[in-house]
Design a protein around this motif. Structure first.
Motif, PDB file in Angstrom:
ATOM      1  N   ILE A  69      19.235   6.333  -4.448  1.00 53.57           N
ATOM      2  CA  ILE A  69      20.100   5.865  -5.540  1.00 53.57           C
ATOM      3  C   ILE A  69      20.658   7.049  -6.330  1.00 53.57           C
ATOM      4  CG2 ILE A  69      20.116   4.598  -7.728  1.00 53.57           C
ATOM      5  CD1 ILE A  69      18.085   2.674  -6.491  1.00 53.57           C
ATOM      6  N   LEU A  70      19.802   8.039  -6.625  1.00 54.73           N
ATOM      7  CA  LEU A  70      20.284   9.207  -7.354  1.00 54.73           C
ATOM      8  C   LEU A  70      21.329   9.965  -6.546  1.00 54.73           C
ATOM      9  CD1 LEU A  70      16.964  10.575  -8.922  1.00 54.73           C
ATOM     10  CD2 LEU A  70      18.859   9.427 -10.090  1.00 54.73           C
ATOM     11  N   ALA A  71      21.109  10.057  -5.232  1.00 58.81           N
ATOM     12  CA  ALA A  71      22.093  10.745  -4.383  1.00 58.81           C
ATOM     13  C   ALA A  71      23.432  10.021  -4.395  1.00 58.81           C
ATOM     14  CB  ALA A  71      21.547  10.859  -2.955  1.00 58.81           C
ATOM     15  N   ASP A 125       0.815  -1.212   0.000  1.00 61.44           N
ATOM     16  CA  ASP A 125       0.000   0.000   0.000  1.00 61.44           C
ATOM     17  C   ASP A 125       0.848   1.260   0.000  1.00 61.44           C
ATOM     18  OD1 ASP A 125      -2.412  -1.478   0.139  1.00 61.44           O
ATOM     19  OD2 ASP A 125      -2.076  -1.781   2.282  1.00 61.44           O
ATOM     20  N   ILE A 126       2.042   1.194   0.585  1.00 63.52           N
ATOM     21  CA  ILE A 126       2.901   2.379   0.649  1.00 63.52           C
ATOM     22  C   ILE A 126       4.135   2.191  -0.236  1.00 63.52           C
ATOM     23  CG2 ILE A 126       2.137   3.106   2.936  1.00 63.52           C
ATOM     24  CD1 ILE A 126       4.551   1.725   4.135  1.00 63.52           C
ATOM     25  N   ALA A 127       3.969   1.381  -1.266  1.00 61.21           N
ATOM     26  CA  ALA A 127       5.099   1.146  -2.182  1.00 61.21           C
ATOM     27  C   ALA A 127       5.531   2.426  -2.860  1.00 61.21           C
ATOM     28  CB  ALA A 127       4.705   0.087  -3.220  1.00 61.21           C
ATOM     29  N   GLY A 128       4.582   3.335  -3.103  1.00 58.02           N
ATOM     30  CA  GLY A 128       4.938   4.599  -3.735  1.00 58.02           C
ATOM     31  C   GLY A 128       5.880   5.423  -2.889  1.00 58.02           C
ATOM     32  N   VAL A 129       5.658   5.438  -1.570  1.00 61.70           N
ATOM     33  CA  VAL A 129       6.543   6.193  -0.675  1.00 61.70           C
ATOM     34  C   VAL A 129       7.948   5.615  -0.701  1.00 61.70           C
ATOM     35  CG1 VAL A 129       6.911   6.924   1.702  1.00 61.70           C
ATOM     36  CG2 VAL A 129       4.586   6.802   0.780  1.00 61.70           C
ATOM     37  N   PHE A 130       8.047   4.293  -0.580  1.00 65.50           N
ATOM     38  CA  PHE A 130       9.358   3.658  -0.582  1.00 65.50           C
ATOM     39  C   PHE A 130      10.039   3.796  -1.937  1.00 65.50           C
ATOM     40  CE2 PHE A 130       7.773   1.481   3.209  1.00 65.50           C
ATOM     41  CZ  PHE A 130       8.890   1.565   4.028  1.00 65.50           C
ATOM     42  N   VAL A 168       9.842   6.328  -3.983  1.00 62.45           N
ATOM     43  CA  VAL A 168      10.432   7.671  -4.059  1.00 62.45           C
ATOM     44  C   VAL A 168      11.687   7.760  -3.201  1.00 62.45           C
ATOM     45  CG1 VAL A 168      10.034  10.105  -3.524  1.00 62.45           C
ATOM     46  CG2 VAL A 168       8.228   8.752  -4.604  1.00 62.45           C
ATOM     47  N   LEU A 169      11.642   7.184  -1.976  1.00 61.98           N
ATOM     48  CA  LEU A 169      12.809   7.242  -1.091  1.00 61.98           C
ATOM     49  C   LEU A 169      13.987   6.475  -1.675  1.00 61.98           C
ATOM     50  CD1 LEU A 169      11.112   6.786   2.408  1.00 61.98           C
ATOM     51  CD2 LEU A 169      11.973   8.887   1.381  1.00 61.98           C
TER      52      LEU A 169
END
Length: 549
Positions: free
Chosen positions: A520-522, A507-512, A514-515
């Motif tokens: 990874i980008l950082a 259900d909160i896969a979208g939050v994870f 983005v994090l």
């Protein structure tokens, strides 16, 4: 011959008087009266004036009453000195028949007597009026001696049997309404429990089951439950005036998870506002580039972007114009970030319990829910007789295969909702009392269907239908019906607690997502910056000359 001519003259005189008042008339024999009135008054009840008297008239009235021909016509008969009870002793004047007898009294007064029998073979009830008085629609409401047979379904939200003597304690909305009607009309009720505990639907053989079946077979006079009016039911029984309009809901097991959208981080601000922020960033960066001589275009963009991310940037603008632009950028970023943070926290903190479907079309697309209604009810007829493509598809795909396994009542329907993925449709009235007995948290989805009047069913052509409707309207106009609705509806609504929902990983896969993506980008940016720095240092070391001593 002279007597016959005199009667004929009186008849012609009566017709002339009525014609002058705009009343169409026809002279027929008493036994042929029903055919004459149908031809003359096809859309309304006619007035039958009986101008003759004697044994022949008495026999004709007795024959017409035996054939139930008195109902539907207003009767006016003139008597002189004959005794009314003796003249109509064999005539069955039903309760719903308006039969008037006119007699001349002292002087020019004319007394009109309205007569009827509460029950067949009971004494004749008489109500006398002077011709100048206004006659009420229902002169008598005392049904003393009348015993109405009531078919009922023993449901917890309407009726309840409490002792071994089969005494029924009437509870709920319809129980109290029927108690009011008993007190106002002074009748008694004998209750018959419906063996199949069904409201009533038409079987393939053409027979009716449930309470409607009791009424069609003449086994009951009334069914004091709340019924949904359908076209087929209206052809075999009569309905009272509606008590309320009901709305249909589809009830499912409330989902136990929190739903977080993948675009939750973008939803706090509208798309137009996001583009406005990007435009403001570019405009401020361009202005800073032209106002600050020591800044190139990349330095200007990163300087303005640092105000949005609350990061330090070095060097800072040295001119007054450049610092003014930087101040404006700080103010804009402060307002935007405050609004964005507050809205994002609200979206993530509030538990969004979204329904899996909101229309019948979406229910068909899911194909994961079983769908049902109360067995042998009007709701099933509503689906089986519908011409709407979606409703017909639901009936064929979801209802016909499970037709013999529908829940017998609302409580059993809720039990199935709690046991597996079952969508149960019923009206809000039917859920008044059983919703608090559900073994799980139930979500009610307002489905896209029309509102249906809830009413009470009577035997076809019941002699008491007009009187019952009269007092139903009196209860509604006096506010009694509205008071009962307020007192009986949703008794446990104030004590309902909002369930605490559990958030699952899916259900909160979208939050994870983005994090993790940001992390990874950082890491990539940090590694790139380290590599570039290492190469720059390496180049500098190569160009440094070494001196050997």
């Amino acid at each position: 011959m002279r007597r016959a001519d005199k009667k004929q003259q009186k008849l012609i005189q009566l017709q002339r008087v009525l014609s002058e008042k705009g009343v169409a008339t026809v002279a027929v024999k008493l036994l042929n009266l029903s055919e004459g009135t149908r031809e003359l008054c096809p859309y309304s009840a006619g007035l039958a004036v009986v101008t003759t008297k004697g044994n022949n008239t008495k026999k004709d009235l007795t024959q017409i009453s035996a054939q139930k021909g008195l109902v539907g016509t207003t009767w006016l008969m003139f008597l002189q000195s004959e005794d009314l009870d003796n003249f109509l002793d064999e005539v069955d004047v039903p309760f719903n028949c308006r039969f008037l007898v006119a007699k001349r009294r002292e002087g020019a007064r004319v007394e009109v007597t309205q007569v009827y029998r509460v029950i067949q073979n009971h004494p004749l009830v008489q109500h006398n009026y002077i011709l100048s008085e206004a006659m009420p629609e229902f002169p008598g409401h005392d049904l003393k001696g009348v015993i109405l047979r009531a078919a009922f379904v023993n449901c917890t939200f309407i009726w309840k049997t409490i002792n071994a003597n089969n005494d029924v304690q009437m509870e709920g909305f319809m129980g109290k309404v029927w108690t009011y009607l008993e007190a106002l009309m002074n009748f008694t009720t004998v209750y018959y429990a419906t063996p199949d505990s069904a409201w009533g639907s038409k079987e393939e053989s053409g027979d009716w089951n449930g309470m409607i079946g009791h009424l069609t077979r003449g086994e009951a006079d009334v069914a004091p439950n709340l019924f949904m009016m359908t076209k087929e039911r209206n052809e075999v029984v009569d309905f009272t005036h509606p008590f309320m309009l009901t709305k249909y809901y589809v009830h499912i097991h409330r989902p136990h998870s929190v739903w977080v959208s993948w675009n939750s981080f973008l939803s706090p601000l509208h798309d137009h506002l996001w583009w406005t922020i990007v435009a403001a960033l570019m405009v401020l960066s361009t202005c800073l580039y032209y106002c600050e001589p020591n800044f190139n275009i990349s330095s200007s963009i990163f300087c303005i972007l640092s105000t949005y991310t609350h990061q330090d940037f070095n060097p800072i603008p040295s001119t007054l114009r450049g610092r003014g632009i930087l101040l404006a950028s700080h103010v804009v970023s402060m307002v935007v970030i405050a609004a964005y943070s507050a809205t994002l926290i609200s979206l993530l903190a509030v538990q969004h319990n979204q329904a899996p479907f909101n229309t019948f079309s979406q229910l068909l697309q899911l194909r994961s829910y079983q769908f049902g209604v109360t067995a042998m009810s009007g709701e099933y007829d509503m689906f089986s007789k519908s011409n709407q493509p979606v409703i017909k598809t639901i009936h064929q795909m979801l209802m016909v295969p499970d037709k013999l396994n529908f829940p017998p009542n609302e409580l059993e329907g809720l039990n199935r909702v709690c046991s597996h993925k079952y969508a149960y449709m019923t009206s809000d009235v039917a859920m008044w009392y059983v919703i608090s007995q559900a073994k799980c948290s139930v979500m009610s989805i307002a489905i896209d269907m029309y509102r249906v009047p809830a009413t009470m069913a009577l035997q076809r052509s019941s002699p008491y239908s007009h009187l019952i409707n009269h007092y139903v309207e009196r209860l509604r106009s006096s506010g009694v019906t509205a008071k009962l609705i307020r007192s009986e509806s949703f008794p446990n609504e104030a004590h309902e607690e909002t369930p605490i929902l559990e958030a699952e990983l899916s259900d909160i896969a979208g939050v994870f997502a983005v994090l993790i993506t940001g992390t990874i980008l950082a890491v990539i940016l940090l590694a790139s910056e380290c590599i570039l720095s290492f190469k720059q240092i390496h180049r500098r070391l190569i160009h440094i000359p070494f001196e050997f001593k």
